[in-house]
Design a protein around this motif. Structure first.
Motif, PDB file in Angstrom:
ATOM      1  N   VAL A 106     -19.192   1.410   7.811  1.00 33.33           N
ATOM      2  CA  VAL A 106     -17.899   1.937   8.251  1.00 33.33           C
ATOM      3  C   VAL A 106     -17.919   2.231   9.751  1.00 33.33           C
ATOM      4  O   VAL A 106     -16.995   1.866  10.486  1.00 33.33           O
ATOM      5  CB  VAL A 106     -17.537   3.214   7.463  1.00 33.33           C
ATOM      6  CG1 VAL A 106     -16.317   3.897   8.082  1.00 33.33           C
ATOM      7  CG2 VAL A 106     -17.259   2.878   6.009  1.00 33.33           C
ATOM      8  N   VAL A 107     -18.983   2.887  10.204  1.00 32.04           N
ATOM      9  CA  VAL A 107     -19.079   3.237  11.626  1.00 32.04           C
ATOM     10  C   VAL A 107     -19.107   1.983  12.485  1.00 32.04           C
ATOM     11  O   VAL A 107     -18.427   1.897  13.514  1.00 32.04           O
ATOM     12  CB  VAL A 107     -20.329   4.103  11.875  1.00 32.04           C
ATOM     13  CG1 VAL A 107     -20.551   4.307  13.365  1.00 32.04           C
ATOM     14  CG2 VAL A 107     -20.180   5.453  11.184  1.00 32.04           C
ATOM     15  N   ARG A 108     -19.906   0.987  12.081  1.00 36.30           N
ATOM     16  CA  ARG A 108     -19.969  -0.251  12.855  1.00 36.30           C
ATOM     17  C   ARG A 108     -18.613  -0.955  12.880  1.00 36.30           C
ATOM     18  O   ARG A 108     -18.155  -1.415  13.936  1.00 36.30           O
ATOM     19  CB  ARG A 108     -21.039  -1.169  12.251  1.00 36.30           C
ATOM     20  CG  ARG A 108     -21.143  -2.543  12.929  1.00 36.30           C
ATOM     21  CD  ARG A 108     -21.508  -2.406  14.395  1.00 36.30           C
ATOM     22  NE  ARG A 108     -22.780  -1.767  14.568  1.00 36.30           N
ATOM     23  CZ  ARG A 108     -23.949  -2.409  14.560  1.00 36.30           C
ATOM     24  NH1 ARG A 108     -23.982  -3.715  14.382  1.00 36.30           N
ATOM     25  NH2 ARG A 108     -25.072  -1.749  14.759  1.00 36.30           N
ATOM     26  N   SER A 109     -17.949  -1.028  11.726  1.00 37.75           N
ATOM     27  CA  SER A 109     -16.642  -1.686  11.663  1.00 37.75           C
ATOM     28  C   SER A 109     -15.607  -0.936  12.490  1.00 37.75           C
ATOM     29  O   SER A 109     -14.763  -1.549  13.154  1.00 37.75           O
ATOM     30  CB  SER A 109     -16.174  -1.785  10.205  1.00 37.75           C
ATOM     31  OG  SER A 109     -17.053  -2.577   9.441  1.00 37.75           O
ATOM     32  N   LEU A 110     -15.677   0.394  12.458  1.00 43.52           N
ATOM     33  CA  LEU A 110     -14.724   1.196  13.223  1.00 43.52           C
ATOM     34  C   LEU A 110     -14.864   0.942  14.717  1.00 43.52           C
ATOM     35  O   LEU A 110     -13.870   0.712  15.421  1.00 43.52           O
ATOM     36  CB  LEU A 110     -14.940   2.681  12.916  1.00 43.52           C
ATOM     37  CG  LEU A 110     -14.125   3.669  13.762  1.00 43.52           C
ATOM     38  CD1 LEU A 110     -12.635   3.455  13.546  1.00 43.52           C
ATOM     39  CD2 LEU A 110     -14.517   5.105  13.429  1.00 43.52           C
ATOM     40  N   HIS A 111     -16.095   0.945  15.199  1.00 44.00           N
ATOM     41  CA  HIS A 111     -16.293   0.746  16.637  1.00 44.00           C
ATOM     42  C   HIS A 111     -16.033  -0.704  17.047  1.00 44.00           C
ATOM     43  O   HIS A 111     -15.588  -0.959  18.172  1.00 44.00           O
ATOM     44  CB  HIS A 111     -17.705   1.185  17.028  1.00 44.00           C
ATOM     45  CG  HIS A 111     -17.864   2.675  17.054  1.00 44.00           C
ATOM     46  ND1 HIS A 111     -17.439   3.449  18.110  1.00 44.00           N
ATOM     47  CD2 HIS A 111     -18.367   3.539  16.137  1.00 44.00           C
ATOM     48  CE1 HIS A 111     -17.686   4.720  17.856  1.00 44.00           C
ATOM     49  NE2 HIS A 111     -18.247   4.804  16.666  1.00 44.00           N
ATOM     50  N   ASP A 112     -16.297  -1.645  16.153  1.00 44.39           N
ATOM     51  CA  ASP A 112     -15.928  -3.032  16.440  1.00 44.39           C
ATOM     52  C   ASP A 112     -14.411  -3.164  16.550  1.00 44.39           C
ATOM     53  O   ASP A 112     -13.895  -3.885  17.417  1.00 44.39           O
ATOM     54  CB  ASP A 112     -16.445  -3.960  15.333  1.00 44.39           C
ATOM     55  CG  ASP A 112     -17.953  -4.162  15.416  1.00 44.39           C
ATOM     56  OD1 ASP A 112     -18.546  -3.777  16.445  1.00 44.39           O
ATOM     57  OD2 ASP A 112     -18.535  -4.689  14.446  1.00 44.39           O
ATOM     58  N   PHE A 113     -13.704  -2.460  15.675  1.00 49.32           N
ATOM     59  CA  PHE A 113     -12.239  -2.489  15.713  1.00 49.32           C
ATOM     60  C   PHE A 113     -11.724  -1.885  17.022  1.00 49.32           C
ATOM     61  O   PHE A 113     -10.826  -2.439  17.667  1.00 49.32           O
ATOM     62  CB  PHE A 113     -11.676  -1.718  14.516  1.00 49.32           C
ATOM     63  CG  PHE A 113     -10.186  -1.546  14.546  1.00 49.32           C
ATOM     64  CD1 PHE A 113      -9.345  -2.550  14.097  1.00 49.32           C
ATOM     65  CD2 PHE A 113      -9.616  -0.372  15.033  1.00 49.32           C
ATOM     66  CE1 PHE A 113      -7.964  -2.395  14.132  1.00 49.32           C
ATOM     67  CE2 PHE A 113      -8.241  -0.210  15.073  1.00 49.32           C
ATOM     68  CZ  PHE A 113      -7.412  -1.227  14.623  1.00 49.32           C
ATOM     69  N   LEU A 114     -12.292  -0.747  17.415  1.00 55.35           N
ATOM     70  CA  LEU A 114     -11.861  -0.107  18.660  1.00 55.35           C
ATOM     71  C   LEU A 114     -12.148  -0.995  19.869  1.00 55.35           C
ATOM     72  O   LEU A 114     -11.327  -1.091  20.791  1.00 55.35           O
ATOM     73  CB  LEU A 114     -12.566   1.242  18.822  1.00 55.35           C
ATOM     74  CG  LEU A 114     -12.205   2.326  17.802  1.00 55.35           C
ATOM     75  CD1 LEU A 114     -13.070   3.561  18.011  1.00 55.35           C
ATOM     76  CD2 LEU A 114     -10.726   2.687  17.897  1.00 55.35           C
ATOM     77  N   ALA A 115     -13.313  -1.639  19.852  1.00 52.80           N
ATOM     78  CA  ALA A 115     -13.658  -2.508  20.978  1.00 52.80           C
ATOM     79  C   ALA A 115     -12.747  -3.733  21.029  1.00 52.80           C
ATOM     80  O   ALA A 115     -12.309  -4.152  22.106  1.00 52.80           O
ATOM     81  CB  ALA A 115     -15.118  -2.940  20.869  1.00 52.80           C
ATOM     82  N   ALA A 116     -12.460  -4.300  19.860  1.00 55.14           N
ATOM     83  CA  ALA A 116     -11.616  -5.497  19.818  1.00 55.14           C
ATOM     84  C   ALA A 116     -10.177  -5.194  20.213  1.00 55.14           C
ATOM     85  O   ALA A 116      -9.460  -6.078  20.696  1.00 55.14           O
ATOM     86  CB  ALA A 116     -11.661  -6.112  18.417  1.00 55.14           C
ATOM     87  N   ASN A 117      -9.746  -3.952  20.020  1.00 54.46           N
ATOM     88  CA  ASN A 117      -8.363  -3.580  20.318  1.00 54.46           C
ATOM     89  C   ASN A 117      -8.275  -2.590  21.478  1.00 54.46           C
ATOM     90  O   ASN A 117      -7.304  -1.832  21.579  1.00 54.46           O
ATOM     91  CB  ASN A 117      -7.709  -2.969  19.072  1.00 54.46           C
ATOM     92  CG  ASN A 117      -7.593  -3.957  17.936  1.00 54.46           C
ATOM     93  OD1 ASN A 117      -6.636  -4.721  17.844  1.00 54.46           O
ATOM     94  ND2 ASN A 117      -8.583  -3.951  17.050  1.00 54.46           N
TER      95      ASN A 117
END
Length: 223
Positions: A106-117
């Motif tokens: 979850v943490v990795r996906s969350l930060h990937d989402f923030l970085a991508a957006n």
């Protein structure tokens, strides 16, 4: 099941072999635990080994809990209903809609989402696409490009925070000190003093590197 399949299954479930220092640490901690349960006194070395072993066990259990958080607990922490969590998980690609939640994912996906957006979520994105130009705006754009590059390198595993480096080197030093205790028993104090002197020098070098302040903007411009 064939013999080859059984062998592969055995290899997959077999625990990794402990190194000499780790095995010695575990034996010392086990001996200390038995003494404590029997009401006997323990040496300072045994007490330290027991504390380190208990801390290691606690750390391992903590990571196990991180990997299997019940959906009920996640609902309570998030204040959201199961339906909402499922919808958000599907919409944003963050895996918190399953029966159990793996916090690391979850943490990795969350930060990937923030970085991508990042650009979409930033309030200052208009400055990047502004038709005007000025030295200050160019410096701002350069800084944003640097931050984007650093974020990409971190996501790719090429950039490691200094705190993580310090933690890893500290763990290595702890293993070496445990090995030093074995050297002391076999070869006397002179041998372990040489090792300790080397470790202290290494720790000074680590502190010098990891505690170094990042250069300020003024320093960058003056250099």
């Amino acid at each position: 099941m064939s013999r080859a399949s059984k062998n592969n299954a055995t290899k997959a479930t077999a625990k990794p072999r402990l190194g000499v220092a780790e095995r010695l640490e575990k034996e010392t901690a086990t001996r200390a635990y038995r003494k404590v349960m029997a009401g006997e006194s323990v040496t300072a070395e045994e007490r330290s080994a027991l504390k380190r072993y208990e801390k290691q066990q606690e750390e391992e259990r903590r990571w196990q809990y991180y990997e299997s958080i019940p959906q009920k607990h996640w609902r309570e922490m998030s204040g959201r209903q199961t339906k909402v969590l499922h919808e958000q998980a599907e919409k944003y690609g963050i895996p918190f809609g399953e029966k159990t939640i793996n916090l690391s994912r979850v943490v990795r996906s969350l930060h990937d989402f923030l970085a991508a957006n990042a650009r979409r979520l930033s309030e200052d994105d208009d400055l990047l696409d502004a038709a005007i130009s000025s030295p200050a705006l160019e410096r701002y754009r350069e800084e944003r490009a640097i931050l984007a590059k650093l974020d990409r390198l971190e996501r790719e595993g090429q950039l490691i925070p200094r705190d993580e480096i310090r933690l890893g080197l500290g763990q290595i030093a702890a293993i070496l000190r445990t090995a030093g205790e074995m050297l002391q028993r076999q070869f006397g104090n002179d041998a372990v003093e040489i090792l300790n002197d080397g470790l202290e020098e290494a720790e000074r070098c680590i502190s010098k590197i990891c505690d170094r302040d990042a250069p300020s903007c003024d320093e960058d411009q003056s250099s």
